[in-house]
Write an enzyme that holds these catalytic residues in place. Structure first.
Site, short mmCIF file in Angstrom:
data_model
loop_
_atom_site.label_atom_id
_atom_site.label_comp_id
_atom_site.label_asym_id
_atom_site.label_seq_id
_atom_site.Cartn_x
_atom_site.Cartn_y
_atom_site.Cartn_z
N HIS A 101 0.94 -1.33 0.00
CA HIS A 101 -0.11 0.00 0.06
C HIS A 101 0.82 1.43 0.14
O HIS A 101 1.91 1.21 0.45
CB HIS A 101 -0.97 -0.09 1.29
CG HIS A 101 -0.19 0.26 2.54
ND1 HIS A 101 0.47 -0.88 3.16
CD2 HIS A 101 0.05 1.29 3.51
CE1 HIS A 101 1.12 -0.21 4.02
NE2 HIS A 101 0.76 0.89 4.31
N ASP A 103 0.48 5.19 2.06
CA ASP A 103 -0.53 5.57 3.13
C ASP A 103 -1.62 6.44 2.69
O ASP A 103 -1.36 7.40 2.04
CB ASP A 103 0.70 6.12 4.34
CG ASP A 103 1.42 4.98 4.85
OD1 ASP A 103 1.07 3.97 4.78
OD2 ASP A 103 2.57 5.71 4.99
N HIS A 255 4.67 0.17 0.23
CA HIS A 255 5.52 -0.71 1.18
C HIS A 255 4.87 -1.74 1.84
O HIS A 255 3.40 -1.58 1.86
CB HIS A 255 6.18 0.23 2.38
CG HIS A 255 5.04 1.26 2.81
ND1 HIS A 255 4.50 2.19 2.31
CD2 HIS A 255 4.60 1.08 4.04
CE1 HIS A 255 3.36 2.98 3.17
NE2 HIS A 255 3.42 2.08 4.16
N ARG A 270 5.39 6.51 13.67
CA ARG A 270 5.55 7.07 12.49
C ARG A 270 4.94 8.81 12.55
O ARG A 270 4.06 8.85 13.16
CB ARG A 270 4.69 6.52 11.54
CG ARG A 270 4.53 6.87 10.26
CD ARG A 270 3.49 6.01 9.42
NE ARG A 270 2.25 6.61 9.01
CZ ARG A 270 1.33 6.26 8.53
NH1 ARG A 270 1.28 4.73 8.25
NH2 ARG A 270 0.23 6.65 8.01
FE FE2 Z 1 1.95 2.06 5.56
#
Ligand code: FE2
Length: 279
Positions: A101, A103, A255, A270
């Protein structure tokens, strides 16, 4: 491109480079300019031994743009850090993000990029892989490139944040279920606003269908693209250690985690930099 302040070592042919000689908690302007150039050149950058605070992590991200606050994941909000997404897995909590995917593509302006820091690494396994969507696009025939360039895809949260069991499966990382399905439309091939290069922009996690096609046509084309884009030829892989960081360009890469160690504890934090409307 040659660099004066940092050392940039590519890790694969399609994308990815390890950057050494930097402290991301303390970057002067000239060094930051080179990190930014390396980011555009290599699509995903890796940094080792970055023992930085959450505030320093955010300040680094803010040099690229405003930080995104995830609509359904804000595990550190109570601690004054609504901008953080946490990925935590162990024997009781399986990996999330174990499918390819980019993000947040269910939003009209998906992120520019994400910056992930490893807080706890398993002894082995739980690597992350990235794939270059420039390379995936460029490997297609001229005919296929032309067909795809005329198409628009619908992205949504129906298989992720709107799932019936979403809240339960992500309770430990502060997941809140989307009450309504959130939808956005994006070109199937986007042009990177900074490099001008073209990249495939559909992903198996959020893309729902190709607009204007019959369901069987859309599914056949998307499934072809999903199989195509995960060719090892377009990928790189990073093995995490505590305090390793990765920053990827969400506009031209995808990723996923390699879900191969299902018992050892792994924690990642993140921040995500806001992006613009794909064209
Ligand atoms: Fe992700």
């Amino acid at each position: 491109m040659s660099y004066q302040h940092i050392t940039v070592s590519p890790v694969a042919g399609a994308l990815g480079a390890e950057v050494s000689g930097v402290d991301l908690g303390n970057l002067d302007e000239a060094t930051f300019a080179e990190v930014q150039a390396a980011f555009l050149e290599h699509q995903v950058l890796f940094f080792r031994d970055q023992e930085i605070t959450r505030t320093q992590h955010k300040v680094f991200g803010q040099r690229f743009g405003d930080l995104h606050v995830h609509p359904f994941l804000q595990p550190l909000k109570a601690e004054g850090h609504p901008e953080f997404v946490v990925l935590e897995s162990d024997a009781e909590h399986p990996f999330v993000a174990d499918a390819w995917h980019s993000d947040v593509t269910f939003e009209d302006e998906p992120p520019l990029g994400s910056i992930l820091r490893c807080v706890a690494a398993p002894q082995f396994g739980g690597d992350t892989m990235w794939a270059s969507m420039y390379a995936a696009y460029e490997a297609l025939s001229d005919h296929m490139q032309r067909i795809l360039s005329s198409l628009t895809a619908v992205h949504d949260t129906s298989r992720t944040f709107s799932r019936a069991n979403y809240e339960k499966s992500t309770e430990h990382i502060g997941g809140k279920r989307a009450e309504r399905v959130v939808t956005a439309e994006h070109p199937v091939v986007r042009t990177h606003p900074q490099t001008g290069r073209k990249a495939l922009f559909v992903n198996s996690t959020f893309t729902q269908s190709i607009k204007g096609m019959k369901p069987a046509e859309s599914a056949a084309l998307l499934n072809f693209l999903y199989a195509h884009l995960q060719s090892p030829d377009f990928t790189c892989r990073f093995q995490w250690r505590k305090n390793s960081m990765a920053m990827w360009d969400n506009r031209c890469t995808q990723h996923r985690v390699v879900a191969d160690n299902l018992t050892m504890y792994r924690r990642m934090e993140r921040v995500t930099v806001m992006g613009d409307k794909p064209f």
